[in-house]
Design a protein around this motif. Structure first.
Motif, PDB file in Angstrom:
ATOM      1  N   ASP A 141     -16.128  -7.305   6.316  1.00 54.20           N
ATOM      2  CA  ASP A 141     -17.107  -6.247   6.606  1.00 54.20           C
ATOM      3  C   ASP A 141     -16.789  -5.489   7.889  1.00 54.20           C
ATOM      4  N   GLY A 142     -15.640  -5.800   8.505  1.00 57.05           N
ATOM      5  CA  GLY A 142     -15.219  -5.109   9.718  1.00 57.05           C
ATOM      6  C   GLY A 142     -15.715  -5.741  11.004  1.00 57.05           C
ATOM      7  N   VAL A 178      -2.290   4.693   4.406  1.00 55.63           N
ATOM      8  CA  VAL A 178      -1.816   3.346   4.096  1.00 55.63           C
ATOM      9  C   VAL A 178      -2.141   3.007   2.644  1.00 55.63           C
ATOM     10  N   ARG A 179      -1.210   2.347   1.986  1.00 52.68           N
ATOM     11  CA  ARG A 179      -1.419   1.908   0.610  1.00 52.68           C
ATOM     12  C   ARG A 179      -0.935   0.474   0.383  1.00 52.68           C
ATOM     13  N   ARG A 180      -0.177  -0.060   1.334  1.00 49.32           N
ATOM     14  CA  ARG A 180       0.435  -1.377   1.159  1.00 49.32           C
ATOM     15  C   ARG A 180       0.036  -2.282   2.330  1.00 49.32           C
ATOM     16  N   ILE A 181      -0.108  -3.589   2.035  1.00 47.68           N
ATOM     17  CA  ILE A 181      -0.323  -4.594   3.074  1.00 47.68           C
ATOM     18  C   ILE A 181       0.808  -5.608   2.989  1.00 47.68           C
ATOM     19  N   VAL A 182       1.490  -5.823   4.108  1.00 45.08           N
ATOM     20  CA  VAL A 182       2.470  -6.903   4.243  1.00 45.08           C
ATOM     21  C   VAL A 182       1.818  -7.972   5.106  1.00 45.08           C
ATOM     22  N   MET A 183       1.757  -9.189   4.604  1.00 45.30           N
ATOM     23  CA  MET A 183       1.022 -10.249   5.299  1.00 45.30           C
ATOM     24  C   MET A 183       1.825 -11.533   5.374  1.00 45.30           C
ATOM     25  N   PHE A 239      -9.026 -14.591   1.870  1.00 46.35           N
ATOM     26  CA  PHE A 239      -8.577 -13.205   1.951  1.00 46.35           C
ATOM     27  C   PHE A 239      -8.395 -12.592   0.569  1.00 46.35           C
ATOM     28  N   VAL A 240      -8.993 -11.436   0.391  1.00 39.67           N
ATOM     29  CA  VAL A 240      -8.797 -10.599  -0.798  1.00 39.67           C
ATOM     30  C   VAL A 240      -8.543  -9.187  -0.289  1.00 39.67           C
ATOM     31  N   PRO A 241      -7.507  -8.497  -0.763  1.00 42.26           N
ATOM     32  CA  PRO A 241      -7.188  -7.180  -0.210  1.00 42.26           C
ATOM     33  C   PRO A 241      -8.300  -6.166  -0.437  1.00 42.26           C
ATOM     34  N   PRO A 242      -8.478  -5.232   0.495  1.00 42.54           N
ATOM     35  CA  PRO A 242      -9.505  -4.188   0.325  1.00 42.54           C
ATOM     36  C   PRO A 242      -9.167  -3.274  -0.836  1.00 42.54           C
ATOM     37  N   ASP A 243     -10.156  -2.509  -1.266  1.00 43.32           N
ATOM     38  CA  ASP A 243     -10.020  -1.696  -2.474  1.00 43.32           C
ATOM     39  C   ASP A 243      -8.929  -0.643  -2.378  1.00 43.32           C
ATOM     40  N   ARG A 261      -0.985 -18.665  -5.725  1.00 43.35           N
ATOM     41  CA  ARG A 261      -2.372 -18.621  -6.199  1.00 43.35           C
ATOM     42  C   ARG A 261      -3.182 -17.575  -5.435  1.00 43.35           C
ATOM     43  N   GLY A 262      -2.823 -17.298  -4.178  1.00 41.68           N
ATOM     44  CA  GLY A 262      -3.498 -16.231  -3.458  1.00 41.68           C
ATOM     45  C   GLY A 262      -3.244 -14.876  -4.092  1.00 41.68           C
ATOM     46  N   LEU A 263      -2.004 -14.644  -4.523  1.00 41.94           N
ATOM     47  CA  LEU A 263      -1.670 -13.382  -5.193  1.00 41.94           C
ATOM     48  C   LEU A 263      -2.354 -13.289  -6.558  1.00 41.94           C
ATOM     49  N   LYS A 264      -2.411 -14.403  -7.280  1.00 42.00           N
ATOM     50  CA  LYS A 264      -3.090 -14.403  -8.574  1.00 42.00           C
ATOM     51  C   LYS A 264      -4.582 -14.095  -8.405  1.00 42.00           C
ATOM     52  N   ARG A 265      -5.178 -14.645  -7.351  1.00 44.84           N
ATOM     53  CA  ARG A 265      -6.589 -14.361  -7.102  1.00 44.84           C
ATOM     54  C   ARG A 265      -6.797 -12.884  -6.794  1.00 44.84           C
ATOM     55  N   ALA A 266      -5.905 -12.308  -5.981  1.00 41.86           N
ATOM     56  CA  ALA A 266      -6.012 -10.889  -5.636  1.00 41.86           C
ATOM     57  C   ALA A 266      -5.948 -10.017  -6.889  1.00 41.86           C
ATOM     58  N   LEU A 267      -5.036 -10.353  -7.802  1.00 40.66           N
ATOM     59  CA  LEU A 267      -4.934  -9.599  -9.051  1.00 40.66           C
ATOM     60  C   LEU A 267      -6.195  -9.740  -9.893  1.00 40.66           C
ATOM     61  N   ALA A 268      -6.720 -10.968  -9.975  1.00 42.44           N
ATOM     62  CA  ALA A 268      -7.925 -11.194 -10.767  1.00 42.44           C
ATOM     63  C   ALA A 268      -9.108 -10.432 -10.186  1.00 42.44           C
ATOM     64  N   ALA A 269      -9.206 -10.399  -8.863  1.00 41.78           N
ATOM     65  CA  ALA A 269     -10.303  -9.691  -8.204  1.00 41.78           C
ATOM     66  C   ALA A 269     -10.234  -8.194  -8.487  1.00 41.78           C
ATOM     67  N   ARG A 270      -9.021  -7.637  -8.398  1.00 39.67           N
ATOM     68  CA  ARG A 270      -8.885  -6.202  -8.631  1.00 39.67           C
ATOM     69  C   ARG A 270      -9.166  -5.854 -10.099  1.00 39.67           C
TER      70      ARG A 270
END
Length: 397
Positions: free
Chosen positions: A206-207, A265-270, A325-329, A353-362
């Motif tokens: 939420d910032g 910005v369109r990409r996040i490197v983490m 962590f889930v990437p912003p919209d 599994r973090g990447l799979k969760r991010a995909l499922a969320a989007r």
């Protein structure tokens, strides 16, 4: 998938027992304090195993058993599956009949315990956030190179960056305090070290401010970080227990250390840590890319899915857990940096599994709002041989 009524009631009854209560029942000899250490019920030793009574967790530094809650503990120490663990804890079997009224009572009691636990956890969370803010409020912009601070530390690590462009700060003399529990159970909080520290803010989804990430600096060490030892705890081999040079104070779940975020910005490197993420920023910079640190693997991966036998599937996400962590919209591509390929850390599986969760969320969000961008995910493979990305750039220094 919901459990049958008898098994659900058996599980909830079992979870009413704490890890510490089970340890007492089994007669394990553990020390005083909130983090009760002693011999491991699986591999022995002296103080390699511990149960944290506040968090209701357990961990062994030697054989690696760890988990949350008494069912995990019994499965790990009795070498049994989920159902049998519940039976051992409760003293009854899954075949024992249970009325709808008794099942409802057990469920209501479990909900009451969870409300109390959540309320207490929220109190601790807010207290920790305020303590983190007090450290952050003491920090200032990093001093110029040559003063023994953040600029010199990053240069030593081969990742010197323009410090007016990244969200890093420093405290010239930050105390390193630890908790020590005496034989009488009384706690003391000695200061092991006072010195320069690199600090960064963990920003929640939420910032808002969530936590402060602290790294104590010692430029006399090969990696630039201070080396400290616990006053009383030892490693499995009897040597003094090494203390982490990094600490996080506050609430980190779901947050990120937003080191660099451009306007377009369109990409996040983490990466998991600040140094890994800055390595990519410094040596493989790409426009339109935010470089954020994920704080730790647990925050980047989230909880693992458990099958019917309660066995963890390390590379599959528990899609009931979004407290990570889930990437912003706005993010169209998420890239995770993998530092380790060691089997015991399961880093590759956790980040997968973090990447799979991010995909499922989007995907779930796009079903409600098709205007949202789709998400691509990528993975930077580990180097191997125990090396991380920062090791790669330091070899030429």
């Amino acid at each position: 998938m919901s459990l049958p009524r008898e098994l659900e009631a058996l599980k909830l009854d079992a979870l009413a027992v704490t890890c510490w209560s089970w340890a007492n029942f089994k007669g394990w000899k553990l020390g005083p304090g909130a983090d009760k250490a002693g011999p491991c019920p699986n591999c022995g030793g002296t103080d390699r195993f511990a149960i944290h009574t506040t968090k209701n967790t357990f961990n062994c530094r030697r054989c690696g058993i760890s988990g949350h809650g008494v069912i995990d503990l019994v499965m790990a120490t009795e070498n049994v599956k989920f159902v049998r663990a519940c039976e051992l804890i409760t003293g009854r079997t899954v075949a024992d009949p249970i009325s709808a009224e008794e099942a409802a009572r057990i469920h209501q009691e479990a909900e009451r315990r969870e409300r109390e636990r959540a309320a207490e956890e929220e109190k601790r969370r807010l207290r920790a956030i305020n303590e983190g803010k007090s450290v952050w409020n003491r920090s200032s912009l990093p001093m110029p190179a040559g003063r023994g601070g953040v600029a010199d530390y990053l240069a030593l690590r081969g990742i010197a960056v323009k410090l007016d462009k990244v969200l890093l700060r420093e405290v010239p003399a930050l105390p390193y305090v630890t908790e020590v529990t005496g034989a009488d159970g009384r706690k003391t909080y000695p200061t092991l070290h006072t010195g320069p520290a690199m600090v960064a803010a963990v920003v929640l989804p939420d910032g808002s401010f969530g936590a402060v990430h602290q790294t104590w600096i010692d430029l006399g060490q090969p990696n630039g970080k201070v080396v400290l030892f616990h006053p009383s705890k030892t490693e499995a081999d009897g040597s003094p227990q090494t203390m982490p040079a990094k600490k996080v104070r506050g609430s980190k779940k779901g947050g990120a250390i937003k080191l660099y975020t451009p306007k377009s910005v369109r990409r996040i490197v983490m990466g998991e840590g600040i140094e890994t993420t800055l390595t990519m920023l410094r040596h493989n910079f790409e426009p339109g890319t935010a470089y954020w640190a994920g704080v730790d693997l647990g925050n980047m991966a989230g909880k693992a899915y458990r099958d019917f036998d309660n066995k963890r599937q390390e590379d599959e996400p528990d899609l009931d857990d979004w407290d990570c962590f889930v990437p912003p919209d706005w993010c169209e591509e998420l890239v995770f940096l993998c530092d380790s390929d060691e089997a015991e850390t399961k880093t590759v599986e956790k980040l997968t599994r973090g990447l799979k969760r991010a995909l499922a969320a989007r995907l779930a969000k796009r079903t409600l709002d098709p205007s949202l961008p789709s998400l691509d995910v990528n993975f930077v493979n580990p180097l191997g041989d125990g090396k991380d990305l920062n090791d790669l750039v330091r070899v030429s220094l």
